[in-house]
Scaffold this motif. Structure first.
Motif, PDB file in Angstrom:
ATOM      1  N   ALA A  84      54.241  43.242  39.946  1.00  0.00           N
ATOM      2  CA  ALA A  84      55.312  42.848  39.114  1.00  0.00           C
ATOM      3  C   ALA A  84      54.424  42.136  38.559  1.00  0.00           C
ATOM      4  O   ALA A  84      54.815  41.864  37.390  1.00  0.00           O
ATOM      5  N   PHE A  85      53.683  40.983  38.923  1.00  0.00           N
ATOM      6  CA  PHE A  85      53.083  40.076  38.148  1.00  0.00           C
ATOM      7  C   PHE A  85      52.176  40.182  37.073  1.00  0.00           C
ATOM      8  O   PHE A  85      51.365  39.430  36.365  1.00  0.00           O
ATOM      9  N   MET A  86      50.974  41.471  37.846  1.00  0.00           N
ATOM     10  CA  MET A  86      50.216  41.900  36.104  1.00  0.00           C
ATOM     11  C   MET A  86      51.082  41.963  35.198  1.00  0.00           C
ATOM     12  O   MET A  86      50.590  42.170  34.260  1.00  0.00           O
ATOM     13  N   ALA A  88      53.704  41.733  34.139  1.00  0.00           N
ATOM     14  CA  ALA A  88      54.658  40.279  33.466  1.00  0.00           C
ATOM     15  C   ALA A  88      53.112  39.872  32.633  1.00  0.00           C
ATOM     16  O   ALA A  88      54.179  38.681  31.473  1.00  0.00           O
ATOM     17  N   ASP A  89      52.510  38.743  33.209  1.00  0.00           N
ATOM     18  CA  ASP A  89      51.652  38.709  31.879  1.00  0.00           C
ATOM     19  C   ASP A  89      50.039  39.712  31.752  1.00  0.00           C
ATOM     20  O   ASP A  89      49.553  38.653  31.206  1.00  0.00           O
ATOM     21  N   HIS A  90      49.895  40.923  31.965  1.00  0.00           N
ATOM     22  CA  HIS A  90      49.675  42.054  31.440  1.00  0.00           C
ATOM     23  C   HIS A  90      47.885  41.562  31.273  1.00  0.00           C
ATOM     24  O   HIS A  90      46.836  40.777  30.751  1.00  0.00           O
ATOM     25  N   SER A  91      47.567  41.577  32.852  1.00  0.00           N
ATOM     26  CA  SER A  91      46.691  40.872  33.019  1.00  0.00           C
ATOM     27  C   SER A  91      45.831  41.282  34.770  1.00  0.00           C
ATOM     28  O   SER A  91      46.888  41.761  34.957  1.00  0.00           O
ATOM     29  N   VAL A  92      44.360  41.673  34.964  1.00  0.00           N
ATOM     30  CA  VAL A  92      44.747  42.601  36.316  1.00  0.00           C
ATOM     31  C   VAL A  92      44.387  41.357  37.415  1.00  0.00           C
ATOM     32  O   VAL A  92      44.433  41.979  38.356  1.00  0.00           O
ATOM     33  N   SER A  93      45.207  40.542  37.597  1.00  0.00           N
ATOM     34  CA  SER A  93      45.064  39.425  38.755  1.00  0.00           C
ATOM     35  C   SER A  93      46.620  38.414  37.682  1.00  0.00           C
ATOM     36  O   SER A  93      47.110  38.544  36.564  1.00  0.00           O
ATOM     37  N   TRP A  94      46.804  37.547  38.790  1.00  0.00           N
ATOM     38  CA  TRP A  94      48.232  36.941  38.832  1.00  0.00           C
ATOM     39  C   TRP A  94      47.986  35.620  39.407  1.00  0.00           C
ATOM     40  O   TRP A  94      47.092  35.308  40.511  1.00  0.00           O
ATOM     41  N   SER A  95      49.068  34.127  38.567  1.00  0.00           N
ATOM     42  CA  SER A  95      48.301  33.817  40.015  1.00  0.00           C
ATOM     43  C   SER A  95      49.834  32.817  39.380  1.00  0.00           C
ATOM     44  O   SER A  95      50.749  33.349  38.961  1.00  0.00           O
ATOM     45  N   PHE A  96      50.148  31.643  40.371  1.00  0.00           N
ATOM     46  CA  PHE A  96      51.310  30.335  40.315  1.00  0.00           C
ATOM     47  C   PHE A  96      51.589  30.067  38.915  1.00  0.00           C
ATOM     48  O   PHE A  96      51.349  29.149  37.990  1.00  0.00           O
TER      49      PHE A  96
END
Length: 96
Positions: A84-86, A88-96
């Motif tokens: 879901a977070f990937m 949302a920001d179209h990347s391979v990782s996520w952060s707050f």
């Protein structure tokens, strides 16, 4: 000094069955803890590990079935959160 496990006097067997159950119970607890921790950090690695540990614990017949099912659910949730977070920001990782 004793090199082997002492035999149980009542059944004539060693303590390997009790140790095996303790190991599977430990796997169930470890899957729960890793799944819970995976919701916050390293969910790409901790999610599949949690799923694998819970599956093996359930397959071996753990006494802590609820904890193993929670570990399995949290492992799947780790991967869902990562996905879901990937997205949302179209990347391979996520952060707050």
């Amino acid at each position: 000094m004793q090199l082997t496990a002492p035999a149980d006097r009542r059944t004539g067997t060693t303590g390997s069955r009790r140790t095996g159950m303790r190991d599977t119970d430990g796997m169930a607890v470890a899957s729960f803890i890793l799944g819970l921790l995976g919701l916050l950090v390293l969910n790409l690695f901790l999610g599949p590990i949690s799923i694998a540990l819970a599956s093996v614990a359930l397959w071996r017949g753990t006494a802590r079935r609820g904890r193993a099912y929670l570990g399995l659910a949290l492992g799947v949730a780790d991967l869902v959160v990562l996905f879901a977070f990937m997205q949302a920001d179209h990347s391979v990782s996520w952060s707050f």
